[in-house]
Design an enzyme around this catalytic site. Structure first.
Site, PDB file in Angstrom:
ATOM      1  N   ASN A 131      13.015  -8.551  13.086  1.00 41.82           N
ATOM      2  CA  ASN A 131      11.735  -9.032  12.596  1.00 41.82           C
ATOM      3  C   ASN A 131      10.638  -7.981  12.704  1.00 41.82           C
ATOM      4  O   ASN A 131      10.692  -7.093  13.548  1.00 41.82           O
ATOM      5  CB  ASN A 131      11.328 -10.291  13.368  1.00 41.82           C
TER       6      ASN A 131
ATOM      7  N   ASP B 107      14.385   3.173   1.140  1.00 36.38           N
ATOM      8  CA  ASP B 107      13.970   2.092   2.038  1.00 36.38           C
ATOM      9  C   ASP B 107      14.943   0.906   1.901  1.00 36.38           C
ATOM     10  O   ASP B 107      15.824   0.718   2.745  1.00 36.38           O
ATOM     11  CB  ASP B 107      12.531   1.676   1.711  1.00 36.38           C
TER      12      ASP B 107
ATOM     13  N   SER C 290      15.632 -11.969   6.613  1.00 31.03           N
ATOM     14  CA  SER C 290      14.205 -12.251   6.716  1.00 31.03           C
ATOM     15  C   SER C 290      13.634 -11.541   7.933  1.00 31.03           C
ATOM     16  O   SER C 290      14.146 -11.678   9.037  1.00 31.03           O
ATOM     17  CB  SER C 290      13.963 -13.753   6.860  1.00 31.03           C
TER      18      SER C 290
ATOM     19  N   GLU D 192      -1.657  -5.719  -3.215  1.00 30.50           N
ATOM     20  CA  GLU D 192      -2.075  -4.721  -2.217  1.00 30.50           C
ATOM     21  C   GLU D 192      -2.271  -3.337  -2.852  1.00 30.50           C
ATOM     22  O   GLU D 192      -1.668  -2.352  -2.462  1.00 30.50           O
ATOM     23  CB  GLU D 192      -1.081  -4.664  -1.045  1.00 30.50           C
TER      24      GLU D 192
ATOM     25  N   PRO E 281       0.805  -1.232   0.000  1.00 32.24           N
ATOM     26  CA  PRO E 281       0.000   0.000   0.000  1.00 32.24           C
ATOM     27  C   PRO E 281       0.837   1.281   0.000  1.00 32.24           C
ATOM     28  O   PRO E 281       0.427   2.297  -0.554  1.00 32.24           O
ATOM     29  CB  PRO E 281      -0.822  -0.118   1.284  1.00 32.24           C
TER      30      PRO E 281
ATOM     31  N   GLU F 131      -2.908 -13.449   1.933  1.00 33.92           N
ATOM     32  CA  GLU F 131      -1.662 -13.341   2.709  1.00 33.92           C
ATOM     33  C   GLU F 131      -2.027 -13.294   4.178  1.00 33.92           C
ATOM     34  O   GLU F 131      -2.864 -12.490   4.589  1.00 33.92           O
ATOM     35  CB  GLU F 131      -0.913 -12.024   2.406  1.00 33.92           C
TER      36      GLU F 131
HETATM   37 CA    CA Z   1      14.960 -12.000  11.198  1.00 33.46          CA
END
Ligand code: CA
Length: 650
Positions: free
Chosen positions: A297, A379, A387, A184, A137, A282
């Protein structure tokens, strides 16, 4: 102080205790699963594995439930997954051919994953981002080679790109079941920001899909079902422009995307109004708060999230089960599937960030490589890494499937084993420094069937430690306890209890009485954070005329416990000329204590405490501020904020 407490609280909230699994060996699974009724045979249970090729190149090995090395696609198919979802980026490489990361998911990668899905009897859901990298988005960047195209040319480009990719899949014998036109797309797509233009692109993607894979479903994908009215708007726009699609698909991440009740409501409304199929395309949930690849995370390390389930393997399974229940039974019969997002995106196995970083850069197995800077400098170019969802995968750091992977099969039959405690709910307590600490005698265990059961707890807090908590001033403590082999936490905030209502005027001055003795031009609670000591509101006064400021702002309190108390309040202001300003305490209408206050200039808060006073039940206390200003310049002005009535230790 409050902020630190909240941060601590949120961080600690994520610490949950795991029970050693102790189920009988002959059981199908140690996972409790409540059956989902009416689950169609062909219901879509999907897994997005877009990063898998990059993971494998990085040396990741996946295993089956026996612990043997296995093809990830085989393991998924054996556990009830019948759809694989892959994203497609136009050109996720720099001029030197170095991948942007996130699996470097171009057409060739998608075809390869599609081939492996088909070889294992699963259909493919192709997720076109129409971008060179992540689209969501907040970000729908046009591919570099399409930059500057007018909408007509871009529409043709979308058509050709979609057609070309799908033809390559067809040539490779890929069983494409569904094509998602955009990812999205909340009012943006491929650099376009008007529905008028976006709909052309969607139509083009749909047209190419119908031509190449006439049997495939066309899905549109949106996010943020929690935003009131947004989905009705999107579906309305699609209908207005007569966009050709079959499935209204949504992301649903429980931390951010509202309740299941709300999801049920918005999807049912679209299904009934427009006759569309609906699905969750998702979702994911954390099985642990711990990171395993040295790259932070999204979930698990603090932040303002809603946590409906403990971060355990069972909690993850219960989350998936309840989402499925909602899509199957609470969307007016229109729900066709649930797709889990990136359940195999685990650590690449290095023992440090540097070691993993080398693999992320070389193979594209992190969410972004530094090479993505040429496309997304602000970004990806700055925050590239590994991850962000390894703690939401359905495989552990060694590539072994988690018990929760069995939930997809077990939802069809249920696995109604006796519930056991899975985690403990944390307890929070606010305690007056001068009042006794009363720790709860029980805490709630979160059971594997998601019910709660109160269990007795033994807190480990010595009399000396407890005494220190009362004499060390306002502070936060994590009191540890035990029950049934698990560790319980009670987060205690020792505070100076404030007996006043709306002490910082945030509720608009509830409980406060203003007496304006000279008819000031302005005298009210103002909403302006830059002029507030804390929060966004405060008592404001200003009056242009000389000698037109004289007022009291006062709160009456009854029924205090017997004891000694003090009153503290803050003021700032200026242009006041001669002043007479003081904080005061009245007992039964008689002033028993005052403290002078000064206003000088903007931002200089004067905090004053009236000397302590004794209180006995049956009497009435009033605390307040008296303000009188002659005024100067453009007129006296000021702000009063943060009034405290605290008990005082004898
Ligand atoms: Ca991680």
């Amino acid at each position: 102080m409050m902020k630190q407490w909240m941060t601590l609280l949120l961080a600690m909230t994520l610490l949950v205790s795991l029970l050693p699994s102790a189920m009988a060996e002959e059981a199908v699974s140690t996972l409790y699963v409540k059956k989902v009724e009416n689950l169609p045979e062909d219901f879509i249970f999907g897994m997005d594995v877009s990063s898998v090729l990059a993971e494998e190149r990085s040396g990741v090995i996946y295993r089956d439930f026996d612990g043997s090395e296995a093809d990830l696609f085989r393991v998924l198919a054996d556990n009830g997954i019948n759809y694989i979802r892959v994203r497609v980026w136009n050109d996720p490489y720099d001029a030197q051919g170095r991948g942007f990361g996130g699996g470097n998911c171009d057409t060739a990668a998608a075809v390869e994953m599609g081939r492996r899905a088909t070889a294992n009897g699963m259909k493919l859901l192709v997720d076109f981002h129409y971008s060179d990298f992540w689209a969501d988005p907040g970000k729908q960047m046009v591919p570099r080679s399409w930059k500057g195209m007018d909408i007509e040319t871009k529409t043709e480009a979308v058509y050709q790109f979609t057609r070309d990719c799908l033809l390559q899949m067809k040539d490779a014998g890929v069983d494409v079941g569904m094509v998602q036109v955009g990812n999205e797309t909340n009012g943006r797509l491929c650099g376009e920001r008007t529905w008028f233009n976006i709909q052309y692109l969607m139509q083009a993607g749909a047209r190419a899909t119908r031509e190449v894979y006439p049997g495939a479903l066309v899905a549109l994908h949106f996010a943020n079902p929690e935003k009131e009215g947004s989905y009705a708007t999107y579906a309305g726009k699609m209908a207005y422009y007569n966009v050709d699609y079959d499935v209204f698909a949504t992301s649903y991440y429980p931390y951010w995307h509202g309740s299941l009740d709300n999801l049920s409501r918005v999807l049912t409304e679209i299904a009934e109004t427009y006759g569309k199929k609906v699905m969750v395309v998702e979702t994911s949930y954390a099985f642990t708060p711990e990171d395993s690849d040295f790259s932070g995370n999204t979930i698990g390390e603090g932040g303002g999230i809603v946590k409906d389930y403990p971060f355990t393997v069972q909690g993850q399974a219960n989350c998936i089960r309840n989402i499925t229940e909602t899509v199957v039974n609470r969307t007016g019969g229109a729900g066709i599937g649930v797709v889990y997002w990136e359940g195999a995106w685990i650590t690449v196995g290095g023992q440090s960030w540097e070691e993993n970083h080398e693999k992320w850069e070389a193979f594209g197995s992190g969410w972004a490589s530094s090479y993505a800077a040429v496309y997304d400098p602000d970004d990806a170019g700055r925050y590239y890494g590994g991850s962000a969802v390894d703690n939401q995968a359905m495989f552990d750091a060694q590539g072994r499937p988690l018990e929760s992977l069995k939930v997809f099969s077990l939802m069809r039959t249920g696995n109604d084993i006796p519930p056991v405690a899975d985690a403990l709910e944390e307890v929070t307590l606010i305690c007056d420094l001068n009042a006794p600490l009363r720790l709860p005698q029980t805490v709630n265990a979160v059971m594997t069937d998601d019910s709660r059961a109160a269990v007795p707890v033994q807190w480990h807090l010595s009399a000396a430690e407890e005494s220190r908590m009362h004499t060390s001033g306002p502070a936060q403590y994590d009191v540890i306890g035990t029950t049934g082999g698990m560790t319980a936490h009670c987060y205690v905030s020792m505070v100076e209890y404030n007996y006043l209502t709306d002490y910082s005027f945030e509720e608009g001055g509830v409980g406060w009485e203003i007496t304006d003795l000279k008819n000031a031009d302005e005298l009210y609670v103002e909403d302006k954070s830059t002029d507030s000591l804390t929060g966004t509101r405060h008592m404001h006064f200003w009056s242009a005329r000389k000698d037109s400021v004289e007022f009291t702002v006062e709160q009456t309190v009854r029924d205090l416990p017997a004891g000694k108390y003090r009153f503290t309040v803050s003021i700032m202001g200026g242009d006041a000329g001669d002043t007479d300003i003081y904080a005061y305490v009245k007992l039964d209408g008689q002033i028993v204590g005052t403290a002078p206050m000064r206003i000088t200039s903007y931002g200089n808060w004067d905090t004053t405490t009236v000397p302590a006073f004794d209180y006995q039940p049956g009497h009435t206390v009033a605390v307040g501020v008296y303000v009188k200003c002659q005024g100067a310049g453009n007129g006296a002005w000021g702000k009063i904020d943060d009034a405290l009535l605290n008990s005082v230790q004898e």
